[in-house]
Write a protein that holds these residues in place. Sequence first.
Motif, PDB file in Angstrom:
ATOM      1  N   ALA A   1       0.818  -1.223   0.000  1.00 58.81           N
ATOM      2  CA  ALA A   1       0.000   0.000   0.000  1.00 58.81           C
ATOM      3  C   ALA A   1       0.845   1.263   0.000  1.00 58.81           C
ATOM      4  CB  ALA A   1      -0.940  -0.013   1.213  1.00 58.81           C
ATOM      5  N   GLY A   2       1.960   1.226   0.745  1.00 60.36           N
ATOM      6  CA  GLY A   2       2.720   2.458   0.951  1.00 60.36           C
ATOM      7  C   GLY A   2       3.883   2.651  -0.006  1.00 60.36           C
ATOM      8  N   PHE A   3       4.122   1.714  -0.905  1.00 58.01           N
ATOM      9  CA  PHE A   3       5.290   1.825  -1.774  1.00 58.01           C
ATOM     10  C   PHE A   3       5.117   2.950  -2.792  1.00 58.01           C
ATOM     11  CE2 PHE A   3       7.990   0.818  -5.362  1.00 58.01           C
ATOM     12  CZ  PHE A   3       9.197   0.541  -4.730  1.00 58.01           C
ATOM     13  N   GLU A   4       6.101   3.838  -2.828  1.00 56.61           N
ATOM     14  CA  GLU A   4       6.040   4.932  -3.801  1.00 56.61           C
ATOM     15  C   GLU A   4       6.907   4.561  -4.990  1.00 56.61           C
ATOM     16  OE1 GLU A   4       7.196   8.473  -1.742  1.00 56.61           O
ATOM     17  OE2 GLU A   4       5.749   8.106  -0.118  1.00 56.61           O
ATOM     18  N   GLY A   5       6.375   4.679  -6.147  1.00 54.73           N
ATOM     19  CA  GLY A   5       7.075   4.212  -7.341  1.00 54.73           C
ATOM     20  C   GLY A   5       6.118   3.318  -8.098  1.00 54.73           C
ATOM     21  N   ARG A   6       6.655   2.391  -8.886  1.00 58.30           N
ATOM     22  CA  ARG A   6       5.762   1.480  -9.610  1.00 58.30           C
ATOM     23  C   ARG A   6       5.657   0.171  -8.861  1.00 58.30           C
ATOM     24  NH1 ARG A   6       5.578   3.936 -14.864  1.00 58.30           N
ATOM     25  NH2 ARG A   6       4.056   2.375 -15.500  1.00 58.30           N
ATOM     26  N   VAL A   7       4.499  -0.409  -8.867  1.00 60.56           N
ATOM     27  CA  VAL A   7       4.318  -1.739  -8.292  1.00 60.56           C
ATOM     28  C   VAL A   7       3.913  -2.679  -9.422  1.00 60.56           C
ATOM     29  CG1 VAL A   7       2.918  -3.162  -6.751  1.00 60.56           C
ATOM     30  CG2 VAL A   7       3.677  -0.889  -5.999  1.00 60.56           C
ATOM     31  N   ALA A   8       4.704  -3.725  -9.604  1.00 60.89           N
ATOM     32  CA  ALA A   8       4.383  -4.693 -10.659  1.00 60.89           C
ATOM     33  C   ALA A   8       3.893  -5.983 -10.034  1.00 60.89           C
ATOM     34  CB  ALA A   8       5.614  -4.963 -11.517  1.00 60.89           C
ATOM     35  N   ILE A   9       2.779  -6.501 -10.548  1.00 61.68           N
ATOM     36  CA  ILE A   9       2.278  -7.802 -10.113  1.00 61.68           C
ATOM     37  C   ILE A   9       2.198  -8.718 -11.326  1.00 61.68           C
ATOM     38  CG2 ILE A   9       0.996  -6.925  -8.111  1.00 61.68           C
ATOM     39  CD1 ILE A   9      -1.517  -6.913  -9.830  1.00 61.68           C
ATOM     40  N   LEU A  10       2.230 -10.018 -11.056  1.00 57.98           N
ATOM     41  CA  LEU A  10       2.180 -11.002 -12.137  1.00 57.98           C
ATOM     42  C   LEU A  10       0.818 -11.674 -12.124  1.00 57.98           C
ATOM     43  CD1 LEU A  10       5.622 -12.757 -11.485  1.00 57.98           C
ATOM     44  CD2 LEU A  10       5.144 -10.868 -13.061  1.00 57.98           C
ATOM     45  N   ILE A  11       0.201 -11.789 -13.275  1.00 54.07           N
ATOM     46  CA  ILE A  11      -1.043 -12.558 -13.358  1.00 54.07           C
ATOM     47  C   ILE A  11      -0.930 -13.554 -14.503  1.00 54.07           C
ATOM     48  CG2 ILE A  11      -3.543 -12.487 -13.581  1.00 54.07           C
ATOM     49  CD1 ILE A  11      -3.606  -9.780 -12.459  1.00 54.07           C
ATOM     50  N   ALA A  12      -1.208 -14.810 -14.188  1.00 58.93           N
ATOM     51  CA  ALA A  12      -1.171 -15.866 -15.200  1.00 58.93           C
ATOM     52  C   ALA A  12      -2.396 -15.740 -16.103  1.00 58.93           C
ATOM     53  CB  ALA A  12      -1.131 -17.228 -14.522  1.00 58.93           C
ATOM     54  N   PRO A  13      -2.313 -16.302 -17.308  1.00 59.37           N
ATOM     55  CA  PRO A  13      -3.427 -16.171 -18.261  1.00 59.37           C
ATOM     56  C   PRO A  13      -4.750 -16.717 -17.727  1.00 59.37           C
ATOM     57  CG  PRO A  13      -1.483 -17.077 -19.349  1.00 59.37           C
ATOM     58  CD  PRO A  13      -1.158 -16.998 -17.897  1.00 59.37           C
ATOM     59  N   ASP A  14      -4.704 -17.643 -16.743  1.00 59.31           N
ATOM     60  CA  ASP A  14      -5.969 -18.158 -16.214  1.00 59.31           C
ATOM     61  C   ASP A  14      -6.681 -17.134 -15.326  1.00 59.31           C
ATOM     62  OD1 ASP A  14      -4.564 -18.129 -13.840  1.00 59.31           O
ATOM     63  OD2 ASP A  14      -4.397 -20.306 -13.659  1.00 59.31           O
ATOM     64  N   GLY A  15      -6.034 -16.016 -15.037  1.00 62.82           N
ATOM     65  CA  GLY A  15      -6.689 -14.937 -14.311  1.00 62.82           C
ATOM     66  C   GLY A  15      -6.710 -15.110 -12.799  1.00 62.82           C
ATOM     67  N   LYS A  16      -6.128 -16.207 -12.293  1.00 62.30           N
ATOM     68  CA  LYS A  16      -6.096 -16.395 -10.835  1.00 62.30           C
ATOM     69  C   LYS A  16      -5.064 -15.443 -10.221  1.00 62.30           C
ATOM     70  CE  LYS A  16      -7.673 -21.143 -10.193  1.00 62.30           C
ATOM     71  NZ  LYS A  16      -6.984 -22.160 -11.001  1.00 62.30           N
ATOM     72  N   LEU A  17      -5.453 -14.791  -9.127  1.00 64.44           N
ATOM     73  CA  LEU A  17      -4.560 -13.815  -8.502  1.00 64.44           C
ATOM     74  C   LEU A  17      -3.762 -14.462  -7.381  1.00 64.44           C
ATOM     75  CD1 LEU A  17      -6.965 -10.725  -8.181  1.00 64.44           C
ATOM     76  CD2 LEU A  17      -5.719 -11.559 -10.185  1.00 64.44           C
ATOM     77  N   ASP A  18      -2.453 -14.156  -7.313  1.00 63.70           N
ATOM     78  CA  ASP A  18      -1.672 -14.628  -6.170  1.00 63.70           C
ATOM     79  C   ASP A  18      -1.881 -13.649  -5.004  1.00 63.70           C
ATOM     80  OD1 ASP A  18      -0.088 -12.414  -6.642  1.00 63.70           O
ATOM     81  OD2 ASP A  18       1.741 -13.533  -7.087  1.00 63.70           O
ATOM     82  N   ALA A  19      -1.241 -13.927  -3.885  1.00 61.48           N
ATOM     83  CA  ALA A  19      -1.512 -13.137  -2.669  1.00 61.48           C
ATOM     84  C   ALA A  19      -1.255 -11.641  -2.897  1.00 61.48           C
ATOM     85  CB  ALA A  19      -0.656 -13.655  -1.518  1.00 61.48           C
ATOM     86  N   SER A  20      -0.164 -11.310  -3.582  1.00 64.59           N
ATOM     87  CA  SER A  20       0.160  -9.900  -3.817  1.00 64.59           C
ATOM     88  C   SER A  20      -0.882  -9.249  -4.718  1.00 64.59           C
ATOM     89  CB  SER A  20       1.538  -9.766  -4.479  1.00 64.59           C
ATOM     90  OG  SER A  20       2.528 -10.357  -3.670  1.00 64.59           O
ATOM     91  N   ALA A  21      -1.261  -9.972  -5.764  1.00 63.10           N
ATOM     92  CA  ALA A  21      -2.259  -9.420  -6.688  1.00 63.10           C
ATOM     93  C   ALA A  21      -3.595  -9.236  -5.981  1.00 63.10           C
ATOM     94  CB  ALA A  21      -2.407 -10.335  -7.901  1.00 63.10           C
TER      95      ALA A  21
END
Length: 489
Positions: free
Chosen positions: A18-38
């Motif tokens: 929540a507090g990170f200033e800058g860009r935050v990149a998350i990974l999402i697989a083509p099946d659309g399931k979100l990992d904990a960060s996403a």
Amino acid sequence: MPNVMTATYAEVDLDALAGFEGRVAILIAPDGKLDASARRVNRLTKGAVARVVDAGKLEEARAGTVITLGYPAGMAAEAVDILCLERRPTLLDARKAGAALGKVLKDGNALLAAGSNSKTAQIVFGAAMRAYEFTPHKSDANAKSRALKVMCAKPEEIEAEADTLLAIAEGAHMTRDLTNEPANVLTTTEFADRLKAMESLGLEVEVLEEDELEKLGMGTLLCVGQGSDSPSKVVVMQWKGGEPDAKPLALIGKGVVFDTGGISLKPAGGMEDMTMDMGGAGVVSGVMRSLALRGAKANVVGLVGLVENMPSSNATRPGDVVTSMKGDTVEVINTDAEGRLVLCDVMWYAQERFEPAGMIDLATLTGAIIIGLGHENAGVFSNDDALCRAFLNAAEQEGEGAWRMPLGKAYDSMLKSRIADMKNIGGRPAGSITAAQFLQRFVKDETPWIHLDIAGVASVKSETTLAPVGATGWGVMALNRLVQDMFEN
Ligand code: BES
Ligand code: MN
Ligand code: ZN
């Protein structure tokens, strides 16, 4: 100093998102399931990530697609970058996704929430490769710090894996810096100085000056540089990471810091591109840097012939006959076919001094290879099927285009000279092959050899997956892998 993005590694900390200033990149697989960060980013942004998935954006996405949410409400981040990537991606897909992130990396920081993706280190490598910019001559470019914070499972393991890869990226960046550098800056002397500076990495670096080259009899190399005020040089870089008695692999690079064509002057249009005519020497330098940085357990020697091809009253004339170190004489029909004249002396010297286990030369040698293969593949010529196969395999694994071309007696006879042992050109047909045939006359029968004509791939006018417009660093990854495959096991 090449600017490699810096990376730090830590366990996944969802509360830091929540507090990170800058860009935050998350990974999402083509099946659309979100990992904990996403999932956490989705919650913070009140469902924005899920909306991307629900809108079907991932179905048409491939590795390397990035969907950016700008200044997301609920987060301090300047952007959220959604990178599309399988959880167990191929090496090349992971790099591609990382490259998408590297391309949008702005000043300051980015956070990559990689979770337990199996190719996290390769994502970091892709980002580092694509974050490259050539800015030393931009007066408005402030010193950019591209820091990437990687949140992942097993951060120590990922860091160790990524460090080896970042050594390769730093080598490739050196190649790109050298290849992009204009010729008034990158003189033969400046080039040699930059290589000498690599002694601090544990390389042995010798600079052979013109008087020594004359004593060695390098008449073909010297005839190319004799019209220039910049002195011709040969630089020898040795990396001794293998068994003391193991014969080295020799890498030879064409280092024409500028190619005007000489008295056979090139046309004005596009001549400025000939600042990249030292691209082969650039690759050799970058590979040697990578090997030193990662402490490769192999013996490799890199040799570059540094010259400038200029017209002047001292310049070699068409029709001149010169004698190579080997002793063969060459009638210089066209002073613009200078690369082979440089390489043949350095190749002969390398074989005489080091009796290498294999020899690979790299050169922006012919315009004809661009006609044949475009900018997708380098031309590969070899007298040894096993070495050639190993190289082609390494290039394929690394996603660097390489295509084998033929050699043969019939081509060789096109180099017949009336008054000397050979001419330096064979005419328009098969221009890349006759250039390779010329070189092969300076390869001993017992030396496994590959010639790489990189005129089409060393520097390009449109961006590639891992590089912006300009120098690509083509070959650093493939040659590093070849050393690993053939000499470190
Ligand atoms: N450096 C050039 C080849 C080159 C051309 C590199 C375009 C990169 C982009 C080389 O020295 C050269 O001039 N080759 C001539 C050979 C010819 C005179 C036989 C060429 O390809 O036209
Ligand atoms: Mn030329
Ligand atoms: Zn050239």
